[in-house]
Write a protein that holds these residues in place. Structure first.
Motif: not given
Length: 125
Positions: A51-56, A81-88, A103-104, A120-124
């Motif tokens: 889910a968008e915003g969930t960093s692992i 990346n099918n996020a509403a706002v964030c870059t993965a 990944l915008p 690992s992943n994070s969000w911007r």
């Protein structure tokens, strides 16, 4: 490493548009506000989602039945990346270490080089 990967990034302009029928069909399976990834290149194999915003910080804790080690660490071979706002932000090492691929939203990585393995992943946002 990012320069090598840049050629593999494909902007799909959001979930409704695509550059190829297979890509469009695969990303249509990725729900809004998620980073989706597949065990095979070009959106093949089993799919995982975050889910968008969930960093692992360590994908070895994400079970992946189709992966050799039984988890997603270093296993995913294509991303959308099918996020509403964030870059993965996709990291080659655990705990957000190593090389990073941004990944915008609305962007796919369909067939990265074998040297690109995400741990690992994070969000911007």
């Amino acid at each position: 490493m990012l320069a090598v990967v840049a050629g593999a990034l494909v902007s799909l302009g959001g979930p409704a548009a695509g550059s190829a029928a297979a890509d469009t069909q695969a990303v249509a399976l990725c729900p809004s506000s998620y980073l989706c990834f597949w065990s095979g290149p070009n959106f093949t194999g089993l799919q995982g989602r975050i889910a968008e915003g969930t960093s692992i910080p360590n994908w070895s804790f994400l079970p992946g039945a189709d992966c050799p080690a039984g988890n997603w660490a270093g296993c995913a071979q294509s991303f959308y990346n099918n996020a509403a706002v964030c870059t993965a932000e996709l990291w080659s090492g655990p705990n957000y270490s190593g090389s990073r691929i941004s990944l915008p939203r609305g962007t796919a990585l369909a067939n990265p080089p074998a040297t690109v393995r995400v741990h690992s992943n994070s969000w911007r946002c």
